[in-house]
Design a protein around this motif. Sequence first.
Motif, PDB file in Angstrom:
ATOM      1  N   ASN A 169      -8.028  -2.537   1.850  1.00 51.43           N
ATOM      2  CA  ASN A 169      -8.125  -1.080   1.865  1.00 51.43           C
ATOM      3  C   ASN A 169      -7.683  -0.501   3.188  1.00 51.43           C
ATOM      4  O   ASN A 169      -7.146   0.596   3.254  1.00 51.43           O
ATOM      5  CB  ASN A 169      -9.564  -0.637   1.603  1.00 51.43           C
ATOM      6  CG  ASN A 169      -9.890  -0.643   0.138  1.00 51.43           C
ATOM      7  OD1 ASN A 169      -8.996  -0.579  -0.701  1.00 51.43           O
ATOM      8  ND2 ASN A 169     -11.161  -0.737  -0.187  1.00 51.43           N
ATOM      9  N   GLY A 226      -5.480  -1.758   5.026  1.00 51.21           N
ATOM     10  CA  GLY A 226      -4.077  -2.068   5.266  1.00 51.21           C
ATOM     11  C   GLY A 226      -3.842  -3.216   6.221  1.00 51.21           C
ATOM     12  O   GLY A 226      -2.808  -3.297   6.866  1.00 51.21           O
ATOM     13  N   LYS A 248       0.828  -1.211   0.000  1.00 46.97           N
ATOM     14  CA  LYS A 248       0.000   0.000   0.000  1.00 46.97           C
ATOM     15  C   LYS A 248       0.859   1.258   0.000  1.00 46.97           C
ATOM     16  O   LYS A 248       0.506   2.261  -0.586  1.00 46.97           O
ATOM     17  CB  LYS A 248      -0.910   0.007   1.234  1.00 46.97           C
ATOM     18  CG  LYS A 248      -2.005  -1.016   1.179  1.00 46.97           C
ATOM     19  CD  LYS A 248      -3.201  -0.446   0.454  1.00 46.97           C
ATOM     20  CE  LYS A 248      -3.921  -1.566  -0.266  1.00 46.97           C
ATOM     21  NZ  LYS A 248      -4.942  -1.058  -1.168  1.00 46.97           N
TER      22      LYS A 248
END
Lengths: 190, 332, 502
Positions: free
Chosen positions: B286, B288, B227
């Motif tokens: 999303n 993480g 990410k």
Amino acid sequence: MDTDFRGDRDHHDGTSDATPGGYPQKRRPGELGFAAFLSGASLFLLYSAYGISGFESLSAPGAVPMATTLVMAVTALLITLRTAQQQRVTSETLAKDILPGTVVMFIGFLTVFGVLLQPLGFVLTAALFLLVSIKVLARKSWVYTVGVTIASLAIIWLIFRVVFTVLLPAGILPEAEFIQLFRNLVSGAA
Amino acid sequence: MSRRLIGAFIALGLSATVSLAQEYPTKEIQGIIQWGAGGSTDTVMRSVTPHAEDVLSGTIVMQNMTGAVGAIALNYVAAAKADGYTLLMGAENPLLYKVMGLGDKDYSEFVPINILARGTPILVANNDAPFDDYAGMLDFIAKNPGELRFGATGPGGLPSVITAMMNTVEGDLDVIAVPYDGDGPALTALQSGAIDVMPAVLGASIESIRAGAIKPIAIFDVKQNEKLPEVPLVTAYNEDYKTYLPWGPFFGVFAPKGTPDAVVAKLSDAYAQAAKSPDFIELMDNRGFTMMGISGAEATEFLSKWQQGTAWLLQDAGLTKASPEDFGIKRP
Amino acid sequence: MDTLLALLTVFTQPQLLVLVGIGTFAGIYIGAIPGLSVTMAVSILISFTFSWDVYPAISLMVGIYMGGVYGGSRTAILLNIPGAPSAIATAMDGYPMAQKGEAGQAIGVTTVMSFFGGLIGILVLAIAAPFVSDFALTFQPRDYMLLAVLGILLVGSLSSGSLVKGIFAGAFGIAIGAVGRDPLTFTERFTFDLQIMEGGISFIAVMIGMFGVSEALLQLQNVTMKAVRQKIDKIVPSFGTIKKYLPLSLQTSTIGVIIGALPGTGGDIAALMAYDHAKRVTKNPQVPFGKGAMEGLVAPETANNAAVGGAFIPMMTLGIPGDAVTAIMIGALFIHGLNPGPMLMVDQPDMFWFIVGALLTANVFMLLFGLTGIRIFTKIVEMPRSIIIPLILLLSIVGAYAVNNSITDVYWMLGFGVFGYFMRHYGYPLGPVILGVILSRLLDDNWRRAIISERGDIGRFFEGVITSPLSLTLFVAVLMIFISQTPLWATVKKRLFRKAES
């Protein structure tokens, strides 16, 4: 009724929060005892707050509790002193005006409610409470009492237990099984 | 009405006699969430459980039960009947209750149904902080002892563990630890400049990092993060961190010990399948989080290793109330 | 153009319009029942709307939020039992009105003013969200602490009887708020080594007990009395009335938006501060405060509904919740695949305008439902007391339990109920207790943070207060209010007053 009385007549007193009951210049039965109790309790809490972290530092977990219980103790002692100097209201007695029979009885009911809630479960305890208290207050027929009890309890139970899924103590009734059964019926029908 | 009533009692009688596991679940299951509504644990549990419900074809009623750092919920479920109808949806911190003096129970009273995912710690800083990387931060601390304000979330929380790790690896850092009740408020305070640096979980800070509202300093992991590929790993600055990493908070579903094996198996299967559903994976990605989805012996092993490592780390940093040894937690 | 389309999404899709309507309607009832909270309802909706699209889910939640904040005023006015913490101030003047048979009028004014406050909140959200959130971010721990002190000083205006008793009540409230494991260090405070004390005392349990149970116990003394007949002719306030309170409501709405936008403070504090503000600026109310002053209704109700729009400001611009409800909504956005945070406004501006549109719609629905259902609501007061008292007690028990599924909270609630009953009899105001509980954490946590941040150096702390314009403003406000409330000042004023009267 005393002309000095602060509350509204129909309400006996303590009308709303902004206008607490009592008399500005006189003390009601039990008021001195209550103030003395508050003083004692505040001093005890002050001692307890000191025990949290002592005078370790301004940012210790006990700092604000100590300050606030100190304020409690000082104000409670002040109130006790002032109350002690006031004259008693002669037209009132503790049993008639502060703690009449019905109030004592209801405090009893609530205590029993609290004790039974866990072992007996919410539905049965609440039904018992409503039956007895409506009967005592309304003094109407059993049919009326039972009818009102069942109707109002059903609504409360549906809202809290079914819609809002609040896990009220089930006690001895197989509540969860009931709900599952109805769920199955609904999903079976759909 | 009366016929239904009779039906209900018959069903009740049946559920008592027929083998529990086959029929399970015959009634709704209580899922007690250890943390408040809107928190990470809450969001994760509320998004995975509907999928598990589908697999189980039952209902799981989720309720938040907060207080005493989650110990209230833990004690409630531990005291409930071990029949698979009361589950605990919790995070990592009960494993530290004993050493932190917060309670006498931990996950050893439970059977793990599924350890769903793990978070990655990251060090983030206020944009105005006078340094941009990890080395610069250490340099600043050395030159200005007792000036830098670190966010904290109470003993045993992620920031306290990361700070303990830093103190162990780098030697004692002279910083101020300002306590907040959760990483949400602490990250807000970081943006407002009330604190300068915050060890946080990646998922909670990632959106603010992307927006440039706070700056990342270093990721506490052994693998570059997908990410945030441009953020350096802390191991790039000091290899010694490898002893303790990967480390991170996790979320899991637990049942009280003594729950019938068949029920545990059924629940484990349901949550394992649920954790594989694409929208749950996307959500976790999303935010993480690293998916784990482990159960059974693997989960138990993970829990005990996590507990050993963290408890002793805190013990060595002098943050514990009681030694891990007192509870039979061996030094890793 | 896109913005306008997004804003009007709710209107172009009838399904969304219906959902906002249902949500608002349900919200009014949820808000009205003490113990059913918007927070609860919204977190249940997360599972319920799990498989829905994001717009319908948010529509329903927004409706419930708006309706719920307003609904709390209903039971406050009719039964003297605030349905939600943000309606505590509303009871102070709303209930005396109901006792005079003016419940319909009180609800009418409350509804219109809630609408007005809600509208201001939404407008600020739509126009100035980034600006307000920047301002909210400048608040440091010491500013929150000063804000809490400012709040504590409201004790003066919340205790019409003896000030000393009010101060005691306020301090008592702060102490109640400190019970349990301290959230910052996990130190046990006032737990006496009992496990049930560790979780602390739920503030809702205290509120329900002090207001609900003690009120029911007081009412026991007049079971046989006839209920007050309610006039229901003048429900919709005249244009003149609205115009008269417009300046005040603008001020209190501003208080609402700002307090709502600050993370960590919400509609409850906003409403109390607004009430205090109204009391200060209204020199000659038609009816004195505490006896049914309109201003006492206008202020808290505009403020708490304005706080709704305010709470969305940090949520939409920063991904930081303004209160418990927006915290859950952030979770809902996550579950639906959005990433709330500072980038949301950039990546998904439609979402922002959709929420603004939904809030506007919910606000209109609130006005509509609020003004139409009054007749049925006022019937509650006319129900026989022999039924209503047991029901209030039962609802109080269920409500206290529902907050955290905890039987301990029920015990606390009952205990505080009986205690509150005595407090009322002996002239101790209850408002300051609740105020103390609400502000306890804000005061305590931020005081410690502020001191810790300055390495325990009180000199540095004051240096910080004086050098920051925001802190200095708050500090001066605290000083001024404090001085105007000291006993010396009060006695001087009272003496002058008495002389003038006699």
